[in-house]
Design a protein around this motif. Sequence first.
Motif, PDB file in Angstrom:
ATOM      1  N   PRO A 166      40.529  33.543  47.097  1.00 57.46           N
ATOM      2  CA  PRO A 166      41.177  33.584  48.411  1.00 57.46           C
ATOM      3  C   PRO A 166      40.852  34.891  49.126  1.00 57.46           C
ATOM      4  O   PRO A 166      40.625  35.923  48.498  1.00 57.46           O
ATOM      5  N   LYS A 167      40.830  34.807  50.454  1.00 61.19           N
ATOM      6  CA  LYS A 167      40.544  36.011  51.261  1.00 61.19           C
ATOM      7  C   LYS A 167      41.715  36.979  51.242  1.00 61.19           C
ATOM      8  O   LYS A 167      41.535  38.178  51.363  1.00 61.19           O
ATOM      9  N   GLU A 168      42.920  36.446  51.143  1.00 60.05           N
ATOM     10  CA  GLU A 168      44.117  37.284  51.125  1.00 60.05           C
ATOM     11  C   GLU A 168      45.004  36.849  49.980  1.00 60.05           C
ATOM     12  O   GLU A 168      45.142  35.656  49.699  1.00 60.05           O
ATOM     13  N   ILE A 169      45.638  37.815  49.341  1.00 54.76           N
ATOM     14  CA  ILE A 169      46.547  37.531  48.223  1.00 54.76           C
ATOM     15  C   ILE A 169      47.859  38.272  48.500  1.00 54.76           C
ATOM     16  O   ILE A 169      47.850  39.486  48.715  1.00 54.76           O
ATOM     17  N   SER A 170      48.947  37.524  48.498  1.00 53.61           N
ATOM     18  CA  SER A 170      50.260  38.129  48.723  1.00 53.61           C
ATOM     19  C   SER A 170      50.993  38.254  47.406  1.00 53.61           C
ATOM     20  O   SER A 170      50.919  37.369  46.547  1.00 53.61           O
TER      21      SER A 170
END
Length: 113
Positions: free
Chosen positions: A105-109
Amino acid sequence: MVRSSVKPSEIQIISVTDDIRKSKTRVKYAFNYNIQEIQEEVPIIDEQGNEVMQTQTMYEYEQFIFESEFDLFMKNIIPEVLKTMYAAKKDEIMQNLALANTELPKEISVEEV
């Protein structure tokens, strides 16, 4: 991924260099895996000068280039050695290809609990 209009062989010898003084031969070769035939629409210019679409057969494959050095007296059996190496590496390379094709994924929260 490599694309070609000509179906490649599984093993291609790119270059061979003999060193007579050292009694060695250096071979640069490519292993081609996962060769797939695809149909692609490509634009061409007909006799009237109009651009028309034509279906063309193409090949897509994964190519890995290696270089190995052999004793010169083994030169006549190098094709058989390369076939054995190709088969031995196939499972490992196909597994690594599958892993490499995994998208991150491009972003990980990170949520706090």
